[in-house]
Design an enzyme around this catalytic site. Sequence first.
Site, PDB file in Angstrom:
ATOM      1  N   HIS A  65      55.833  45.687 -41.182  1.00 18.82           N
ATOM      2  CA  HIS A  65      55.948  46.554 -40.000  1.00 18.82           C
ATOM      3  C   HIS A  65      55.029  46.084 -38.874  1.00 18.82           C
ATOM      4  O   HIS A  65      54.601  46.892 -38.050  1.00 18.82           O
ATOM      5  CB  HIS A  65      55.624  48.013 -40.341  1.00 18.82           C
ATOM      6  CG  HIS A  65      56.320  48.535 -41.556  1.00 18.82           C
ATOM      7  ND1 HIS A  65      57.576  49.099 -41.523  1.00 18.82           N
ATOM      8  CD2 HIS A  65      55.944  48.531 -42.868  1.00 18.82           C
ATOM      9  CE1 HIS A  65      57.936  49.448 -42.761  1.00 18.82           C
ATOM     10  NE2 HIS A  65      56.968  49.098 -43.589  1.00 18.82           N
ATOM     11  N   SER A 112      52.569  27.992 -15.285  1.00 19.60           N
ATOM     12  CA  SER A 112      53.290  28.911 -14.400  1.00 19.60           C
ATOM     13  C   SER A 112      53.144  28.408 -12.973  1.00 19.60           C
ATOM     14  O   SER A 112      52.124  27.838 -12.607  1.00 19.60           O
ATOM     15  CB  SER A 112      52.703  30.313 -14.538  1.00 19.60           C
ATOM     16  OG  SER A 112      52.897  31.044 -13.342  1.00 19.60           O
ATOM     17  N   LYS A 128      47.890  30.324 -16.698  1.00 23.18           N
ATOM     18  CA  LYS A 128      48.880  30.441 -17.772  1.00 23.18           C
ATOM     19  C   LYS A 128      49.163  29.139 -18.503  1.00 23.18           C
ATOM     20  O   LYS A 128      49.200  28.059 -17.917  1.00 23.18           O
ATOM     21  CB  LYS A 128      50.200  30.964 -17.184  1.00 23.18           C
ATOM     22  CG  LYS A 128      50.080  32.383 -16.693  1.00 23.18           C
ATOM     23  CD  LYS A 128      50.304  33.361 -17.797  1.00 23.18           C
ATOM     24  CE  LYS A 128      51.755  33.622 -17.853  1.00 23.18           C
ATOM     25  NZ  LYS A 128      52.180  34.906 -18.250  1.00 23.18           N
ATOM     26  N   GLU A 164      59.906  29.863 -27.036  1.00 19.50           N
ATOM     27  CA  GLU A 164      60.797  30.838 -26.399  1.00 19.50           C
ATOM     28  C   GLU A 164      62.215  30.270 -26.247  1.00 19.50           C
ATOM     29  O   GLU A 164      63.204  30.971 -26.450  1.00 19.50           O
ATOM     30  CB  GLU A 164      60.250  31.242 -25.028  1.00 19.50           C
ATOM     31  CG  GLU A 164      58.995  32.100 -25.135  1.00 19.50           C
ATOM     32  CD  GLU A 164      58.293  32.265 -23.795  1.00 19.50           C
ATOM     33  OE1 GLU A 164      58.961  32.379 -22.756  1.00 19.50           O
ATOM     34  OE2 GLU A 164      57.047  32.272 -23.794  1.00 19.50           O
TER      35      GLU A 164
END
Length: 466
Positions: free
Chosen positions: A156, A277, A283, A290
């Site tokens: 979980h 970025s 970043k 992804e």
Amino acid sequence: MAKLWGGRFSKNTDKLTDDFNASISFDQRLYEQDIKGSIAHAHMLAKQGILTEEEGELIVKTLGEILQDVKDGKVEFTEDNEDIHMNIESILTDRIGAPGKKLHTGRSRNDQVATDLKLWTREACVELIEDISELERVLLDLAQDNLHTVMPGYTHLQRAQPITYAHYLMAYVEMITRDITRFNQVIAMAGASPLGSGALAGTTYPIDRYMTAEELGFDSVSLNTIDGVSDRDYAVDFLEACAVSMMHLSRFSEEVILHNSSEFGFISLDDAFTTGSSIMPQKKNPDIAELVRGKTGRCYGNLMALLTTMKGIPLAYNKDMQEDKEPVFDSFDTLSVCLKTFAGMMKTVRVNKDRMREAAGGGFSNATDAADWLVARGVPFRDAHAIVGRLVMKAEQENKKLEDLTLEEMHEVSPVFDDSVYDALDIKNGIDRRRTPGGPAPAIVSRAVAIRRGQLDTAKKAGSKG
Ligand code: ARG
């Protein structure tokens, strides 16, 4: 331009029809399988006396030259010839004239395309198995280095019980080991040669289907010519194997993204496998992971596309089946690049052992060990569960870990506790004692690593022999 099949037509096709009908823009990828299939067919026709020996030799020799020319980029395919089969045949005929026109004797494009795609898919499986094996080697090395790297195990997405990073990685090794099995099964499912099925009903020529099947490396010949030309099950199986393999990479990617976040900080991805970025200078984004996660969607789509294309097609060949190729090519390309990039990313990952260890100590992840300790002293498990529950509540109120409670504090919950409970609460001890087959104890995981590495080495040796 006159069509190879134009005999019974009194009019040229509309330009829209040509564009719509043609598959050469994508099926040119099958050129090598198509030429090899034709060479096998020509060998067989000559042996059976359907072609003369000289005709057979000339065709085979010229097809070999065409193959080389295509590889060297010297051949231009044209939409006028619709697909790869007719392009190759017309190049052959341009080069040698009449004998070239005899190649298609006893054959149809229907068994030809079925043969080409099966051959292509079998080879694609072999390549993907190599890519998966490479990723597996990277994960096995990483696991070997992290047999003692304690991290929290989750259910979980809540800290559950301590494990090691090696134990965690080996879960993915098991998944991708099954992926290899799945691709081997696809190779077997594509094992029957369709060649010689003709359009759907075989042929009146005395062809030898076993000879072409053997030359092309098939395991057998299809036992029914109608099925021979219309079976695309293996392509669906291939897409399913790709989809499952992408599903595994996608789950892994999701965790790489989480683990690489500053909130977790368990791993740091190498600069070479992250991107920046355009606006936020600080970043360092896990774009590779992804993208792998994102590309999983198109592989699922490819599977669904072919299943849907096939579901209403009457026997035998129908042009709908030309739609089988693009999903197959796309899933192959996608999985292949994802596997290679993912392996590179994991090869260069930095493991932040301290952060993992720290997180494993939090969240009362040793609560089960406290309960097990009580059970060893004769407390029934359900009672032990309740006692430790109260212990957790107490520790939480005092903002402590279980092992930071004094014996006196523990006695307020149960008189059974004594000094030896602290040993049981030690995270490292807890892991070492979890020697269940398949469990996290370093001795057990190290055996699993050795087993999987041994299997990869054996498969590699068998592959290089064959
Ligand atoms: N380009 C076709 C395909 O990919 C080849 C088979 C064509 N056969 C036919 N009868 N029109 O499926």
